[in-house]
Design an enzyme around this catalytic site. Structure first.
Site, PDB file in Angstrom:
ATOM      1  N   ARG A  30       0.734  -1.134  -0.141  1.00  0.00           N
ATOM      2  CA  ARG A  30       0.066   0.062  -0.144  1.00  0.00           C
ATOM      3  C   ARG A  30       0.934   1.161  -0.022  1.00  0.00           C
ATOM      4  O   ARG A  30       0.240   2.496  -0.251  1.00  0.00           O
ATOM      5  CB  ARG A  30      -0.897  -0.082   1.226  1.00  0.00           C
ATOM      6  CG  ARG A  30      -2.210  -0.834   0.937  1.00  0.00           C
ATOM      7  CD  ARG A  30      -3.015  -1.207   2.072  1.00  0.00           C
ATOM      8  NE  ARG A  30      -3.635   0.227   2.627  1.00  0.00           N
ATOM      9  CZ  ARG A  30      -4.544   0.037   3.757  1.00  0.00           C
ATOM     10  NH1 ARG A  30      -4.912  -1.278   4.244  1.00  0.00           N
ATOM     11  NH2 ARG A  30      -4.354   0.884   4.493  1.00  0.00           N
ATOM     12  N   ASP A  62       7.645 -23.327   3.691  1.00  0.00           N
ATOM     13  CA  ASP A  62       8.184 -23.637   5.233  1.00  0.00           C
ATOM     14  C   ASP A  62       9.786 -23.476   5.039  1.00  0.00           C
ATOM     15  O   ASP A  62      10.366 -23.991   4.403  1.00  0.00           O
ATOM     16  CB  ASP A  62       7.869 -25.046   5.596  1.00  0.00           C
ATOM     17  CG  ASP A  62       8.269 -25.236   7.001  1.00  0.00           C
ATOM     18  OD1 ASP A  62       9.345 -24.684   7.170  1.00  0.00           O
ATOM     19  OD2 ASP A  62       7.557 -25.918   7.741  1.00  0.00           O
ATOM     20  N   HIS A  63       9.960 -22.203   5.591  1.00  0.00           N
ATOM     21  CA  HIS A  63      11.445 -21.762   5.193  1.00  0.00           C
ATOM     22  C   HIS A  63      12.571 -22.689   5.784  1.00  0.00           C
ATOM     23  O   HIS A  63      13.653 -22.666   5.288  1.00  0.00           O
ATOM     24  CB  HIS A  63      11.610 -20.542   5.648  1.00  0.00           C
ATOM     25  CG  HIS A  63      11.863 -19.960   7.243  1.00  0.00           C
ATOM     26  ND1 HIS A  63      10.871 -19.903   8.086  1.00  0.00           N
ATOM     27  CD2 HIS A  63      13.215 -20.257   7.953  1.00  0.00           C
ATOM     28  CE1 HIS A  63      11.472 -19.814   9.306  1.00  0.00           C
ATOM     29  NE2 HIS A  63      12.856 -19.707   9.199  1.00  0.00           N
ATOM     30  N   ASP A 118       2.797 -21.718  15.834  1.00  0.00           N
ATOM     31  CA  ASP A 118       4.055 -20.881  15.229  1.00  0.00           C
ATOM     32  C   ASP A 118       5.283 -21.960  14.466  1.00  0.00           C
ATOM     33  O   ASP A 118       5.718 -21.648  13.603  1.00  0.00           O
ATOM     34  CB  ASP A 118       4.374 -19.804  16.071  1.00  0.00           C
ATOM     35  CG  ASP A 118       5.507 -18.956  15.530  1.00  0.00           C
ATOM     36  OD1 ASP A 118       5.134 -18.476  14.289  1.00  0.00           O
ATOM     37  OD2 ASP A 118       6.460 -18.548  16.250  1.00  0.00           O
ATOM     38  N   HIS A 127       7.527 -26.081  11.001  1.00  0.00           N
ATOM     39  CA  HIS A 127       8.891 -26.267  10.909  1.00  0.00           C
ATOM     40  C   HIS A 127       9.453 -27.643  11.675  1.00  0.00           C
ATOM     41  O   HIS A 127       9.829 -28.512  11.095  1.00  0.00           O
ATOM     42  CB  HIS A 127       9.718 -25.295  11.482  1.00  0.00           C
ATOM     43  CG  HIS A 127       9.411 -23.976  11.024  1.00  0.00           C
ATOM     44  ND1 HIS A 127       8.924 -23.722   9.814  1.00  0.00           N
ATOM     45  CD2 HIS A 127       9.369 -22.583  11.717  1.00  0.00           C
ATOM     46  CE1 HIS A 127       8.561 -22.273   9.753  1.00  0.00           C
ATOM     47  NE2 HIS A 127       8.896 -21.836  10.781  1.00  0.00           N
TER      48      HIS A 127
HETATM   49  C1  BG6 Z   1       8.918 -18.437  12.000  1.00  0.00           C
HETATM   50  C2  BG6 Z   1       8.302 -18.250  13.294  1.00  0.00           C
HETATM   51  O1  BG6 Z   1       8.245 -19.085  11.212  1.00  0.00           O
HETATM   52  O2  BG6 Z   1      10.320 -19.038  12.353  1.00  0.00           O
HETATM   53  C3  BG6 Z   1       9.004 -17.229  14.342  1.00  0.00           C
HETATM   54  O3  BG6 Z   1       6.956 -17.400  12.900  1.00  0.00           O
HETATM   55  C4  BG6 Z   1      10.414 -17.985  14.564  1.00  0.00           C
HETATM   56  O4  BG6 Z   1       8.449 -17.051  15.430  1.00  0.00           O
HETATM   57  C5  BG6 Z   1      11.063 -18.336  13.279  1.00  0.00           C
HETATM   58  O5  BG6 Z   1      11.159 -16.859  15.249  1.00  0.00           O
HETATM   59  C6  BG6 Z   1      12.364 -18.947  13.473  1.00  0.00           C
HETATM   60  O6  BG6 Z   1      13.241 -19.116  12.156  1.00  0.00           O
HETATM   61  P1  BG6 Z   1      14.661 -19.361  12.345  1.00  0.00           P
HETATM   62  O7  BG6 Z   1      14.980 -19.381  10.890  1.00  0.00           O
HETATM   63  O8  BG6 Z   1      15.375 -18.109  12.993  1.00  0.00           O
HETATM   64  O9  BG6 Z   1      14.705 -20.557  13.169  1.00  0.00           O
END
Ligand code: BG6
Length: 484
Positions: free
Chosen positions: A46, A172-173, A230, A235
């Protein structure tokens, strides 16, 4: 089949994720010559930016988040790829202008959607109405994708109206992290682990993702979600699935995800009768983390709350391979250290020849450390040097594979570099399929229903500790100690 697109469109292009991860990742890919030639990156949000203002915004984000890694000429080339379209994604009409800004998308378009959940529906509708959901368009979806099975299904149904599963890339990173992918290399690239990778060889598995950070200004999101949804729902269950899955037939999105989903569907339900003994929840109070005094959760939040900032779960995978092997999972905010690791504790040897000579054996442990360092370490028994006049002394010593050292000449990439490139090129292997997400939610919903039925409230723990003492009890009663 991989088919690189010619254009990338980022929703939420001025948000926190874009600044910290997406822009630095895209810059990294550009600087290494990995982005398709001529790929343009259109940001939308935005903010009333024009192209020039967005380039300035991106430059500032890179200065802040990639302080030492920039090359001025690569930077100039990267910024030239950027353009910006200011719009309100809740209004369908605005998408026509977006389509005009994007221009010809016959070379393919990849969309990365990281927006508030309530913008999902209008965005998908808007994309479709503006002709931005055709056969050569794929979409990457950042979490949160719902907050329970029902809402996740609704989102998935909605997305599916415009984008079939093969063009939907759920992020899912953790799957973009190098050490997470290394689980596959370790398990399926080495012959020695697989024969003992089962209930006969393994006593239990621990998965810890501990964080030192607190709310980080995300109160609005986090308080509605809590640690289970979360971190565990996505993860940690993905990590568990990679550790527990059967060997896939090949390295592709279908074979790997077929095996992962089988694991997720085999998770033994934890419901009202089990939550009290199989799960522990906590919420941080004030304390000190890394020498810094920090406030408790509800002080940060400025209101009372029953949201868990810590959760530990004893999970089981009901399969022949894993019968009787607990998977202890724990994650939390404001814990003693930032540490993500998987630790696999093997069974003891069936008979010790050293006991009579005073030698004590420890069962072997394999530690897969995801962060902050990246290593794989096998703890093995060795004899201490000496003449053994007073008995044999045995000691656990690490067989170390430091990935950082072994691959010192390779740049450690941000997880999103891998995922953005796979999205641009159309490789779905490291993205989460709909059936996986839904199996994850189903198990998580059962736990939450159990907490509700038992009126379970989080136990307080001091910031800077390892969570509530009950989490120690969760493993100790099985004779297991958390690996710290
Ligand atoms: C995210 C969560 O998906 O992953 C966060 O929403 C968390 O709360 C984060 O801090 C952790 O990711 P990483 O890569 O720092 O372990």
């Amino acid at each position: 089949m991989r088919q690189p697109v010619g254009k990338l469109l980022l929703f939420g292009a001025t948000g926190d994720l874009a600044q910290r991860m997406l822009l630095p990742s895209l810059y990294g890919l550009h600087a290494d010559g990995l982005l398709p030639e001529g790929l343009t990156i259109t940001g939308t949000a935005r903010h009333a930016y024009d192209d020039a203002a967005y380039r300035e915004f991106a430059k500032t984000a890179l200065e802040e988040h990639l302080p030492s890694d920039r090359d001025e000429s690569a930077l100039a080339g990267f910024l030239e790829r950027l353009q910006f379209h200011s719009m309100d994604a809740s209004q369908v009409e605005g998408f026509k202008g977006l389509a005009e800004k994007l221009g010809d998308i016959s070379g393919g378009l990849a969309i990365f959607l990281s927006t508030a959940p309530w913008l999902f529906a209008p965005t998908i509708k808007g994309l479709e109405a503006a002709g931005l959901a055709g056969a050569n368009v794929r979409i990457g979806l950042e979490k949160p994708l719902g907050n329970d099975l029902k809402s996740s299904r609704e989102i998935n149904d909605l997305v599916a109206l415009a984008f079939p599963e093969e063009r939907t890339f759920r992020i899912d990173h953790y799957l973009g992290k190098e050490t997470v992918q290394n689980i596959l290399a370790l398990r399926f690239g080495n012959a020695m682990f697989e024969p003992i990778w089962n209930a006969r060889g393994i006593d239990h598995v621990q998965i810890t993702v501990s964080e030192t950070v607190g709310l980080e200004g995300r109160a609005g999101y986090y308080d509605d979600v809590g640690a289970l949804r979360d971190m565990v729902q996505n993860h940690m269950l993905q990590l568990l699935a990679l550790i527990a899955m059967e060997p896939p037939a090949r390295f592709d999105g279908t074979a790997i995800r077929d095996e992962k989903v089988k694991v997720l569907r085999s998770l033994r339900p934890i419901g009202p009768a089990e939550v009290q003994s199989e799960t522990v929840i906590g919420q941080y109070r004030d304390g000190a983390v890394n020498g810094e005094i920090v406030r408790g959760y509800t002080d940060e939040l400025e209101k009372p709350s029953n949201t868990e900032t810590f959760v530990a779960v004893k999970a089981h995978v009901d399969s022949w391979r894993w019968q009787g092997v607990p998977f202890y999972l724990r994650t939390g905010k404001r814990l003693a250290g930032r540490q993500s690791e998987i630790s696999i504790q093997f069974k003891p040897v069936p008979h010790s020849i050293f006991a009579e000579r005073g030698g004590q054996l420890q069962p072997n442990t394999l530690v897969i450390r995801l962060q902050p360092e990246e290593y794989i370490r096998l703890l093995v028994m060795a004899k201490e040097p000496g003449l053994d006049r007073e008995g044999i002394r045995l000691r656990e010593v690490p067989l170390d594979l430091s990935l950082t050292t072994a691959f010192a000449n390779t740049r450690r990439r941000i997880a999103y570099e891998r995922l953005l490139l796979d999205l641009i090129e159309g490789d779905p292997t490291l993205f989460v399929r709909r059936d996986e997400v839904e199996a994850q939610w189903e198990w998580i919903d059962g736990i939450r229903a159990g907490w509700k039925a038992n009126d379970m409230k989080p136990k307080p723990y001091a910031s800077g500790s390892w969570g509530p003492s009950a989490s120690v009890g969760l493993t100790e009663r099985d004779g297991v100690t958390w690996n710290e």
